[in-house]
Structures are given as C-alpha cells and as structure tokens.
Design a protein around this motif. Structure first.
Motif, PDB file in Angstrom:
ATOM      1  N   GLU A  27      99.649  53.932  33.273  1.00  0.00           N
ATOM      2  CA  GLU A  27      98.809  53.691  34.446  1.00  0.00           C
ATOM      3  C   GLU A  27      97.812  54.835  34.587  1.00  0.00           C
ATOM      4  OE1 GLU A  27      98.663  51.223  36.756  1.00  0.00           O
ATOM      5  OE2 GLU A  27     100.013  50.059  35.506  1.00  0.00           O
ATOM      6  N   SER A  31      93.062  51.939  36.471  1.00  0.00           N
ATOM      7  CA  SER A  31      93.794  50.691  36.648  1.00  0.00           C
ATOM      8  C   SER A  31      93.786  50.205  38.091  1.00  0.00           C
ATOM      9  CB  SER A  31      95.231  50.853  36.161  1.00  0.00           C
ATOM     10  OG  SER A  31      95.868  51.830  36.954  1.00  0.00           O
ATOM     11  N   THR A  32      93.108  50.936  39.009  1.00  0.00           N
ATOM     12  CA  THR A  32      93.040  50.487  40.403  1.00  0.00           C
ATOM     13  C   THR A  32      92.390  49.113  40.470  1.00  0.00           C
ATOM     14  OG1 THR A  32      92.737  52.782  41.032  1.00  0.00           O
ATOM     15  CG2 THR A  32      92.250  51.139  42.702  1.00  0.00           C
ATOM     16  N   ALA A  50      99.637  46.621  48.445  1.00  0.00           N
ATOM     17  CA  ALA A  50      99.173  47.215  47.185  1.00  0.00           C
ATOM     18  C   ALA A  50      99.164  48.735  47.223  1.00  0.00           C
ATOM     19  CB  ALA A  50      97.785  46.695  46.844  1.00  0.00           C
ATOM     20  N   GLU A  52      98.228  52.415  46.963  1.00  0.00           N
ATOM     21  CA  GLU A  52      97.145  53.082  46.232  1.00  0.00           C
ATOM     22  C   GLU A  52      96.754  52.339  44.953  1.00  0.00           C
ATOM     23  OE1 GLU A  52     100.315  56.119  44.125  1.00  0.00           O
ATOM     24  OE2 GLU A  52      99.194  56.697  45.921  1.00  0.00           O
ATOM     25  N   LYS A  53      97.445  51.266  44.655  1.00  0.00           N
ATOM     26  CA  LYS A  53      97.114  50.547  43.418  1.00  0.00           C
ATOM     27  C   LYS A  53      95.875  49.665  43.565  1.00  0.00           C
ATOM     28  CE  LYS A  53     101.754  50.747  41.619  1.00  0.00           C
ATOM     29  NZ  LYS A  53     101.503  52.047  40.964  1.00  0.00           N
ATOM     30  N   ALA A  54      95.381  49.551  44.800  1.00  0.00           N
ATOM     31  CA  ALA A  54      94.168  48.747  44.989  1.00  0.00           C
ATOM     32  C   ALA A  54      93.191  49.458  45.906  1.00  0.00           C
ATOM     33  CB  ALA A  54      94.520  47.387  45.577  1.00  0.00           C
ATOM     34  N   ASP A 159      99.046  41.718  38.242  1.00  0.00           N
ATOM     35  CA  ASP A 159      99.486  43.016  37.706  1.00  0.00           C
ATOM     36  C   ASP A 159     101.009  43.007  37.575  1.00  0.00           C
ATOM     37  OD1 ASP A 159      99.799  45.708  37.093  1.00  0.00           O
ATOM     38  OD2 ASP A 159      99.492  46.388  39.162  1.00  0.00           O
ATOM     39  N   ASN A 162     103.675  45.843  37.924  1.00  0.00           N
ATOM     40  CA  ASN A 162     104.005  46.425  39.231  1.00  0.00           C
ATOM     41  C   ASN A 162     104.517  45.387  40.222  1.00  0.00           C
ATOM     42  OD1 ASN A 162     103.312  49.239  38.816  1.00  0.00           O
ATOM     43  ND2 ASN A 162     101.218  48.482  38.513  1.00  0.00           N
ATOM     44  N   TYR A 166     105.016  45.598  44.459  1.00  0.00           N
ATOM     45  CA  TYR A 166     104.324  44.765  45.460  1.00  0.00           C
ATOM     46  C   TYR A 166     105.329  43.998  46.313  1.00  0.00           C
ATOM     47  CZ  TYR A 166     100.287  45.698  42.457  1.00  0.00           C
ATOM     48  OH  TYR A 166      99.312  46.317  41.718  1.00  0.00           O
TER      49      TYR A 166
END
Ligand SMILES: [Zn+2]
Length: 328
Positions: A27, A31-32, A50, A52-54, A159, A162, A166
């Motif tokens: 990651e 990858s955001t 989501a 910090e992943k988005a 994704d 992950n 989620y």
C-alpha cells in the motif's frame, strides 16, 4: 439487504484468502481512492467507512439545496476524476441526473446509496406526487444504515485487499448510529404527546416523523422546486392555531420566508408561534464542526425539535457537543 450482507461476506472471504496466500499488495500513498459524493451526509459515510484510504469531496455544501443544485464545470471535472461517485438517488439531485447518468455510462462506478432502500416498499415513500419518491431517507437513522452497507460493499468490491477494514469500520459506525437512533426515540418521546407536531419549510421530515413518532407538515412539497401557494400557508396557520402548536422550524438550506409568513399569520389570529430553531434538512452544518457530521446534524435536529416543543433533552444534546441554543 440480505444480498448485500452475502456480498460483503464473499468479499471479506476473498480478501482473507488473498492475504493468506501472500498476495498482499504494497500500500503506497498513491493507492488512496478518490471519491466524489453529492451530499455531505454521503461524504460523511465514506469518511467513516474508508478512513484515510479515501479522499472524499462533496459537491453540495453547507446551506445548499440539493433539489435545485446545478453542477458547475468544476463539479463535472471532480465527478470525472473520481474513482467512485456516490449520490443519494430517489430523485434528490434533480438537476444533476443527466450528468450522473452520462458519467455512469462512461463505465465509472456511479452508485446511488439508496439502491437497497429504494427497493424496500417501506422506504420508497411517495408524497404529493406519485412519480416523486421521498428522497429524504437520511432522516431515519435506522434506514440510513442501509446506505452505510452500500458504501462498504462498493468499497470492499473496489479494493478487496481492504474489505475487512471497510466492513469493520461500517460495523463501528452502525453502532454509533444505533446509539443516535435510541437518543432520537427517547428525545421525541419526551415531548408532550399533543405537541409532537413538526412544521417546517418543506417536506423533508416524513421518514423522521414515521421513525420517531411525530406528525409532520411542510409548507412546500418533497422538492423545493414547486412554490407554496397562499392557500397552503393559510391552511397551516389554521392548523397551528387550532392545535396550539408552540413552535415552527426553519431549514438551513431553504428560504425562511414562508415560515416567517406562518408566524405572522398565526399572530394575526391571536396565536403566538415561535421559530424553534434552524434544522438541517438537506444539508449538514459547517464542514469541520460537529453539526457538519451526520451524527451532529441529527443530534442537533432532534435536540432542537424536542426542546422547542416542550420535551426534555440535555443542553448539549446526545454528546454534549451542541453549542448553547441561540434563537435565530
Ligand atoms: Zn428536500
């Protein structure tokens, strides 16, 4: 909803198998996921699920009416640049449907968060016009959990590495929403029964009314596109005077001119009505503030309504985070 759960399960299992086979993707900051949401309520779900992943942006901000909102060229660019687009659906974004359709047809994931709810006969309420479903489903906290499930399933599908993250976040958020739902039930129940009547600028509160036991009257219909007539106002003035309703409410995203006309009309008939506060109907409060979150928005609404109609609620609302009441 069952299908949704099953989908999540399959996705989590896939993610588990992928990670246990040592296929984990590294990651990196690139990858955001870029997500564009129409309303703040939807963006808030994405932020919670989501993390910090988005990177999420909402197009329709504080105090803005989604029924009338026309996308700007910058909005169209944000929609085109997004990996995933979430919108409410049920005809809420009346002037954006062409753009959303077009971008959806280009192959991008363009998802209505009410996809599940709209199929549920209990939730596709129709109002004055049978062709216009009532889109204000976020006002019923339990119903809105379905939107959280839709967002989690879409993210897990997009994704899969992950997926468990989620789904876990969605469960945590759903627990917060369950607490909020309980607070709303208790607060509205604390209003004397004959005063559990909510009069507002437009018909955004039918789901809330049904979920928590209020009678509801809006001056304008489900959408703010149609203007209220003099007769609508006169009928409501009669209603207020007959039922001795102590307070009516303005909305942050709708002009207060009709509500002011109501207060004046009632006063001319010798019945004093106050403006009980400003409710967040179709838009949340200032970004970065408590009422700029979905939970803060509903806490504010429930607390304001209960207080103005004679209920018993804590001064700072459910979490003690609401600013002291100011008459506006
Ligand atoms: Zn509305």
């Amino acid at each position: 909803m069952k299908l949704n759960k099953a989908l999540q399960l399959v996705l989590s299992l896939t993610a588990f198998l992928a990670s246990s086979c040592g296929n984990e993707k590294a990651e990196g900051p690139n990858s955001t996921i870029t997500i564009t949401a129409t309303t703040g309520m939807i963006a808030d779900i994405v932020r919670n699920v989501a993390g910090e992943k988005a990177q999420v942006e909402n197009l329709i901000g504080e105090g803005v009416d989604p029924h009338l909102y026309k996308p700007t060229s910058l909005d169209v660019k944000a929609l085109q640049a997004a990996d995933i687009v979430f919108y409410n659906g049920m005809k809420l974004e009346g002037k954006m449907s062409d753009v959303l359709d077009r971008i959806g047809k280009s192959g991008k994931k363009v998802i209505a968060v009410t996809d599940e709810l709209a199929k549920d006969p209990d939730y596709a309420l129709s109002g004055d016009d049978e062709h216009h479903p009532d889109p204000h489903v976020w006002m019923d906290v339990n119903g809105w959990k379905s939107a959280v499930n839709v967002v989690a399933a879409v993210l897990a599908d997009y994704d899969p590495d992950n997926a468990a993250f989620y789904n876990n976040n969605a469960d945590l958020y759903a627990a917060d929403l369950a607490e909020l739902n309980g607070y709303a039930l208790d607060s509205i129940e604390s209003i004397p029964e004959n005063q559990r009547v909510l009069v507002t600028a437009h018909d955004a509160f039918h789901y809330m009314a049904r979920a928590y036991g209020l009678e509801v009257r809006g001056i304008q219909g489900l959408s703010t596109e149609s203007e209220a007539g003099v007769k609508d106002i006169e009928d409501l003035v009669d209603f207020l005077a007959e039922r001795k309703i102590p307070a009516v409410f303005v909305e942050s995203s709708v002009s207060d001119k009709n509500i002011k006309a109501l207060v004046e009309g009632a006063s001319a008939r010798g019945h004093s009505v106050t403006i009980g506060g400003t409710l967040f109907s179709d838009a949340m409060g200032r970004e970065g503030s408590y009422t700029g979150t979905y939970i803060g928005m509903i806490d504010h609404n429930v607390t304001t309504i209960a207080r103005a109609l004679g209920g018993k609620v804590p001064t700072g609302g459910m979490k003690g985070k609401l600013a002291p009441y100011e008459h506006r």
